[in-house]
Scaffold this motif. Structure first.
Motif, mmCIF file in Angstrom:
data_model
loop_
_atom_site.group_PDB
_atom_site.id
_atom_site.type_symbol
_atom_site.label_atom_id
_atom_site.label_comp_id
_atom_site.label_asym_id
_atom_site.label_seq_id
_atom_site.Cartn_x
_atom_site.Cartn_y
_atom_site.Cartn_z
ATOM 1 N N PRO A 86 115.466 21.425 14.290
ATOM 2 C CA PRO A 86 117.060 21.290 13.644
ATOM 3 C C PRO A 86 117.318 19.895 13.815
ATOM 4 C CG PRO A 86 116.393 23.767 13.828
ATOM 5 C CD PRO A 86 115.117 23.082 14.765
ATOM 6 N N ARG A 87 117.915 19.586 13.583
ATOM 7 C CA ARG A 87 119.442 18.448 14.191
ATOM 8 C C ARG A 87 120.121 18.740 13.839
ATOM 9 N NH1 ARG A 87 121.473 13.851 9.614
ATOM 10 N NH2 ARG A 87 122.520 12.287 11.337
ATOM 11 N N GLY A 88 120.576 17.835 15.239
ATOM 12 C CA GLY A 88 121.369 18.492 16.306
ATOM 13 C C GLY A 88 121.663 19.441 17.572
ATOM 14 N N LEU A 89 120.380 19.845 18.051
ATOM 15 C CA LEU A 89 120.245 20.391 18.465
ATOM 16 C C LEU A 89 120.689 20.075 20.435
ATOM 17 C CD1 LEU A 89 117.165 23.139 18.350
ATOM 18 C CD2 LEU A 89 119.089 23.227 18.128
ATOM 19 N N SER A 90 121.259 20.725 21.081
ATOM 20 C CA SER A 90 121.423 19.929 22.304
ATOM 21 C C SER A 90 120.086 20.085 23.239
ATOM 22 C CB SER A 90 122.435 21.205 23.409
ATOM 23 O OG SER A 90 121.676 21.700 22.701
ATOM 24 N N ARG A 91 120.669 19.099 24.038
ATOM 25 C CA ARG A 91 118.953 19.002 25.276
ATOM 26 C C ARG A 91 118.517 20.057 25.846
ATOM 27 N NH1 ARG A 91 114.709 19.303 26.450
ATOM 28 N NH2 ARG A 91 113.273 18.138 27.918
ATOM 29 N N SER A 92 119.432 21.120 26.086
ATOM 30 C CA SER A 92 119.083 22.372 26.779
ATOM 31 C C SER A 92 118.671 22.691 25.621
ATOM 32 C CB SER A 92 119.935 23.101 27.224
ATOM 33 O OG SER A 92 121.242 23.314 26.379
ATOM 34 N N GLU A 93 118.491 23.459 24.573
ATOM 35 C CA GLU A 93 118.138 23.666 23.532
ATOM 36 C C GLU A 93 116.196 23.684 22.524
ATOM 37 O OE1 GLU A 93 121.268 25.660 20.128
ATOM 38 O OE2 GLU A 93 121.775 23.724 20.399
ATOM 39 N N ILE A 94 116.694 22.392 23.725
ATOM 40 C CA ILE A 94 114.685 21.676 22.730
ATOM 41 C C ILE A 94 113.820 21.808 24.590
ATOM 42 C CG2 ILE A 94 113.687 19.307 21.778
ATOM 43 C CD1 ILE A 94 115.396 18.784 20.755
ATOM 44 N N GLY A 95 112.970 22.694 24.079
ATOM 45 C CA GLY A 95 111.267 22.193 25.339
ATOM 46 C C GLY A 95 110.753 21.565 24.647
ATOM 47 N N ILE A 96 109.584 21.218 25.921
ATOM 48 C CA ILE A 96 108.794 20.141 26.226
ATOM 49 C C ILE A 96 107.348 20.998 26.411
ATOM 50 C CG2 ILE A 96 107.622 18.395 26.359
ATOM 51 C CD1 ILE A 96 110.440 17.042 27.309
ATOM 52 N N SER A 97 106.614 21.209 25.724
ATOM 53 C CA SER A 97 104.955 21.725 25.851
ATOM 54 C C SER A 97 104.647 20.412 26.963
ATOM 55 C CB SER A 97 104.336 22.123 24.774
ATOM 56 O OG SER A 97 105.250 23.072 23.974
ATOM 57 N N PRO A 98 104.117 20.737 27.793
ATOM 58 C CA PRO A 98 104.070 19.683 28.866
ATOM 59 C C PRO A 98 102.749 19.763 28.097
ATOM 60 C CG PRO A 98 104.789 21.307 30.601
ATOM 61 C CD PRO A 98 104.399 21.990 28.425
ATOM 62 N N GLY A 99 102.215 18.072 27.934
ATOM 63 C CA GLY A 99 100.521 17.361 27.121
ATOM 64 C C GLY A 99 100.273 16.586 28.313
ATOM 65 N N ARG A 100 99.057 15.829 27.863
ATOM 66 C CA ARG A 100 98.620 14.472 28.360
ATOM 67 C C ARG A 100 99.109 12.958 28.228
ATOM 68 N NH1 ARG A 100 93.110 15.585 29.130
ATOM 69 N NH2 ARG A 100 93.064 18.334 29.432
ATOM 70 N N VAL B 217 100.778 25.851 22.246
ATOM 71 C CA VAL B 217 100.073 26.271 23.615
ATOM 72 C C VAL B 217 98.882 25.675 24.533
ATOM 73 C CG1 VAL B 217 97.755 27.959 23.797
ATOM 74 C CG2 VAL B 217 99.269 28.523 21.794
ATOM 75 N N ALA B 218 99.796 24.931 25.145
ATOM 76 C CA ALA B 218 99.218 24.162 25.949
ATOM 77 C C ALA B 218 98.010 24.232 26.525
ATOM 78 C CB ALA B 218 100.394 23.020 26.947
ATOM 79 N N ALA B 219 97.570 25.013 26.671
ATOM 80 C CA ALA B 219 96.598 25.528 27.561
ATOM 81 C C ALA B 219 94.801 25.629 26.763
ATOM 82 C CB ALA B 219 96.505 27.051 28.325
ATOM 83 N N PRO C 30 91.976 24.358 25.652
ATOM 84 C CA PRO C 30 91.290 23.089 25.334
ATOM 85 C C PRO C 30 91.222 22.053 25.379
ATOM 86 C CG PRO C 30 89.852 25.816 26.218
ATOM 87 C CD PRO C 30 91.448 25.468 25.961
ATOM 88 N N LEU C 31 91.504 23.441 23.550
ATOM 89 C CA LEU C 31 91.477 21.863 22.514
ATOM 90 C C LEU C 31 92.986 21.823 21.817
ATOM 91 C CD1 LEU C 31 87.892 23.734 20.671
ATOM 92 C CD2 LEU C 31 88.006 21.837 22.300
ATOM 93 N N GLY C 32 93.287 22.074 22.502
ATOM 94 C CA GLY C 32 95.164 21.657 22.012
ATOM 95 C C GLY C 32 95.337 23.401 21.179
ATOM 96 N N ASP C 33 96.392 22.327 20.567
ATOM 97 C CA ASP C 33 97.090 23.275 19.691
ATOM 98 C C ASP C 33 97.282 22.787 18.003
ATOM 99 O OD1 ASP C 33 99.135 25.274 18.274
ATOM 100 O OD2 ASP C 33 99.859 25.486 20.078
ATOM 101 N N PRO C 34 96.984 22.350 17.294
ATOM 102 C CA PRO C 34 97.326 21.995 15.786
ATOM 103 C C PRO C 34 98.576 22.402 15.322
ATOM 104 C CG PRO C 34 95.199 23.628 15.559
ATOM 105 C CD PRO C 34 95.572 23.812 17.323
ATOM 106 N N SER C 35 99.316 23.074 15.404
ATOM 107 C CA SER C 35 100.337 23.985 15.124
ATOM 108 C C SER C 35 101.180 22.671 14.749
ATOM 109 C CB SER C 35 100.858 24.990 14.732
ATOM 110 O OG SER C 35 101.015 25.293 16.945
ATOM 111 N N TYR C 36 102.647 22.967 13.474
ATOM 112 C CA TYR C 36 104.283 22.824 14.567
ATOM 113 C C TYR C 36 105.089 23.173 14.070
ATOM 114 C CZ TYR C 36 103.999 23.054 9.708
ATOM 115 O OH TYR C 36 103.617 24.091 7.995
#
Length: 231
Positions: A81-95, A67-69, A71-77
């Motif tokens: 899994p190892r071996g995922l393709s690049r298309s399977e991994i998302g990036i939550s926009p941070g700073r 939850v990048a929106a 303001p205090l950030g998202d403390p979860s994790y």
């Protein structure tokens, strides 16, 4: 607890910016008591090593984005899994600028480089699950008291001996340091790779290596294997 400590000028300036932009009471977190660096319980060539990042990665098919929106950030994790393709991994926009990571995820999640070390016998095994936190977290106490210890305990139960923790943004240095301390408390030897090593040390990281590269690509420039392999 909050940090009444000497900070380098960059960290002071960043703190002032955060205070000016909506979080006037912000201060860096300090891990107390500080964890001492744990020795590896087995030789590195036999160790199970976990890869931990603060780049806000998530598995698109099974996990929500961070939850990048908030303001205090998202403390979860998230477990990656190892071996995922690049298309399977998302990036939550941070700073941090995610452009380099979009081109080559190795710059914040060097799974392939660690797999090469595994193949050479330098490390025993790269753990089958990577671990991802959202770096820009102002509610650091939640990471220190809940999510960091929970994740560290699970890695210990899965037989992990050591972990490499990647700091992807400024507060990622803080988050990485807190997570590394949680790992050490579970007997898992850790090292934080951080562009601002002094901040990670001030927060309480037991071991820190100063990254040669900036935030957004702390593990090296995109698609440049030789330089990624140097650190």
């Amino acid at each position: 607890m909050l940090l009444p400590l000497a900070l380098d000028p960059r960290a002071r300036i960043y703190r002032a910016l955060l205070r000016r932009n909506g979080t006037p009471e912000f201060d860096y977190y300090r891990v107390e008591p500080r964890e001492r660096p744990r020795p590896l319980p087995v030789p590195l060539s036999r160790a199970r090593v976990a890869l931990v990042t603060t780049a806000g990665l998530f598995h698109r098919a099974t996990q929500p984005a961070f939850v990048a929106a908030n303001p205090l950030g998202d403390p979860s994790y998230r477990w990656i899994p190892r071996g995922l393709s690049r298309s399977e991994i998302g990036i939550s926009p941070g700073r941090f600028d995610i452009g380099d990571a979009e081109r080559d995820l190795e710059v914040v999640h060097p799974e392939a480089r660690l797999s090469e070390l595994e193949a050479k016998g330098t490390i025993g095994t790269l753990h089958e699950q990577g671990l991802s936190f959202f770096g820009h977290v102002l509610c650091a106490a939640r990471v220190a008291r809940v999510t960091g210890p929970n994740a560290a305990r699970l890695l210990r139960e899965e037989g992990v001996h050591a972990a490499i923790v990647i700091a992807a943004c400024v507060l990622g240095c803080q988050t990485a340091a807190i997570v590394a301390s949680s790992l050490e408390a579970e007997g898992i030897a850790s090292v934080v790779l951080a562009p601002w090593a002094s901040l990670a040390q001030a927060v309480g990281a037991p071991r820190v290596v100063s990254a040669r590269w900036d935030f957004g690509r702390p593990a090296g420039p995109p698609n440049y294997v030789v330089r990624q392999s140097r650190r």
